[in-house]
Enzyme design. Structure first.
Site, PDB file in Angstrom:
ATOM      1  N   ARG A  54      -6.225 -21.195   2.538  1.00  8.18           N
ATOM      2  CA  ARG A  54      -5.601 -21.378   3.852  1.00  8.18           C
ATOM      3  C   ARG A  54      -6.269 -22.500   4.645  1.00  8.18           C
ATOM      4  NH1 ARG A  54      -3.741 -15.137   5.260  1.00  8.18           N
ATOM      5  NH2 ARG A  54      -1.681 -15.475   4.352  1.00  8.18           N
ATOM      6  N   LYS A 215      10.237  -1.504  -5.856  1.00  8.13           N
ATOM      7  CA  LYS A 215      11.220  -0.621  -5.225  1.00  8.13           C
ATOM      8  C   LYS A 215      12.386  -1.348  -4.572  1.00  8.13           C
ATOM      9  CE  LYS A 215       8.230   3.246  -4.113  1.00  8.13           C
ATOM     10  NZ  LYS A 215       7.621   3.976  -2.995  1.00  8.13           N
ATOM     11  N   GLY A 372       3.403 -11.931  -2.506  1.00 10.30           N
ATOM     12  CA  GLY A 372       2.016 -11.757  -2.947  1.00 10.30           C
ATOM     13  C   GLY A 372       1.878 -11.599  -4.447  1.00 10.30           C
ATOM     14  N   GLY A 395       4.812 -12.057   4.265  1.00 12.04           N
ATOM     15  CA  GLY A 395       5.829 -11.448   5.128  1.00 12.04           C
ATOM     16  C   GLY A 395       6.822 -12.451   5.693  1.00 12.04           C
TER      17      GLY A 395
END
Ligand code: ADP
Ligand code: MG
Length: 414
Positions: A54, A215, A372, A395
């Protein structure tokens, strides 16, 4: 093919999901204080930066601003101090490694607003760099409080947002500030926006998506958005089991959200109505438990036994996916096709990743991926560098794939 490194200049207008913004090269920067929102929420080990990805991502923007003679004032959050000063969550430990990477001094201010910040900012020479303390030490940050945004803006003449990964949050340093100062995306932010636009905003057709992972429930918005936009969508991973179950197949002891069978059928209907071809596994790799090197078998869909765990897509499914990629001009990918952490259940994911990397490096496809575990899987396959773009934004990337407006991006629209 690296379409993303040659950034557009001047005003960028988009008709797709990504909006209009002025690029940094149009900004008047010499002698100006540039408040730059970066993502320095780095992994830490023993008080030290454990992975400087980062920090490195912010270097092009910082170096560019510095070279233009701006006073570079960095704003970032670290961890979740929830509006209070938590000394263990100070950003001070980042200044030195950043300074090493930049090869220039980085001053540190013990507060991001008020006299402590102003003193450090006012002492900067043109081209100098300062890092201000954790913006989340103030409750006004996450509340996007206008007074707090004003206090931040007091130390800047222009605002640059280079933190795409924080752009799904409407906080003072990610959103509020953009309304108070002339606002620009940083170079990493712009690169990400242009890559995402090339994948889903205004992509070259046909477009294929791959959605995997564990999922369906965590990816409903994503699936619903993609089936409306893509020409083809391959569904893999644990979530494919729910779709197979919804089609009447026995999935044995596999991960399967049986209560979502109706939802899966709705998504299949929606895909059909939108002309999106769904690619579900036609064969599967099973085992009796998840462990490295366990005995595995390839099963056709009607052969799955009661105690079988479906842990990867089968070879025929993988081949079909590779062939579908060959017929596509754009690939957008989130989620592994199997339990890639436990070989040999990484096979379908690795073969799809290698093929995507090959097509992308040959300039035959625009291949954009994020998430991720997806980033880990691409690294595991050794192809992250061959992809057109790999988003580490987590996200924010997922919300963008869901078709949501990211407040931090929308606020840059001008
Ligand atoms: P990302 O982080 O890239 O968005 P997800 O978190 O949605 O991806 O999914 C990754 C997880 O899905 C991995 O931990 C992987 O082991 C799991 N997974 C993939 N296929 C299966 C499967 N058939 N059964 C159970 N878990 C699976
Ligand atoms: Mg994950």
């Amino acid at each position: 093919m690296d379409l993303t490194l040659s950034l557009s200049k001047g005003e960028v207008r988009r008709t797709g999901d990504i909006m209009t913004f002025r690029t940094l090269d149009t900004a008047d920067l010499a002698g100006k204080r540039a408040l730059v929102r970066v993502d320095f929420n780095v992994p830490v080990d023993g008080g030290k930066v454990a992975d400087d990805t980062r920090l490195r991502a912010a270097l092009p923007t910082i170096a560019y601003l510095s070279k233009q003679g701006a006073k570079v004032v960095l704003l970032a959050h670290f961890d979740r101090p929830k509006g209070k000063v938590v000394p263990e969550m100070s950003l001070s430990f980042v200044a030195e490694p950043l300074s090493k990477l930049l090869e220039q001094p980085v001053a540190f201010a013990s507060d991001c607003v008020g006299p402590a910040a102003a003193e450090v900012v006012n002492a900067l020479e043109n081209g100098g760099v300062a890092l201000l303390e954790n913006v989340r030490f103030h409750a006004g940050e996450e509340k996007n409080d206008p007074d707090f945004a004003k206090a931040l803006a007091a130390n800047g003449d222009v605002y640059v947002n280079d933190a795409f990964s924080a752009a799904h949050r409407a906080h003072a340093s990610t959103e509020g500030l953009a309304h108070l100062l002339p606002a620009y995306p940083g170079l990493s932010m712009q690169r990400e926006l242009e890559a995402l636009d090339a994948a889903l905003g205004k992509p070259k057709k046909p477009v294929i998506g791959i959605v995997g992972g564990s999922k369906v429930s965590t990816k409903l918005d994503l699936l619903n958005n993609l089936v409306a936009k893509l020409d083809r969508l391959a569904i893999g991973g644990g979530m494919a089991n729910t779709f197979l179950f919804a089609q009447g197949h026995d999935v044995g002891a596999s991960l399967c959200e049986k209560d979502l069978a109706d939802t899966a059928r709705e998504i299949m209907d929606k895909a059909k109505a939108a002309g999106c071809e769904l690619l579900l596994p036609v064969d599967v790799v099973v085992a009796k438990k998840v462990a490295p090197g366990v005995e595995t078998a390839v099963r056709q869909l009607n052969e799955v036994q009661a105690d079988d765990l479906i842990l990867d897509a089968g070879p025929e499914s993988a081949q079909r996916l590779l062939a579908a990629m060959d017929e596509s001009a754009t690939l957008i990918w989130n989620g592994p096709l199997g339990v890639f952490e436990v070989p040999p259940f990484d096979e379908a994911t690795v073969s799809a990743a290698k093929h995507a990397g090959k097509l992308a490096s040959e300039g035959k496809i625009v291949a954009v991926a994020g998430g991720g575990d997806t980033v880990s899987a691409l690294n595991h396959a050794g192809v992250a560098a061959e992809m057109t773009f790999v988003s580490t934004a987590g996200g924010a990337f997922l919300e963008w794939m869901e078709g949501k407006t990211l407040p931090g991006v929308a606020a840059l629209e001008g």
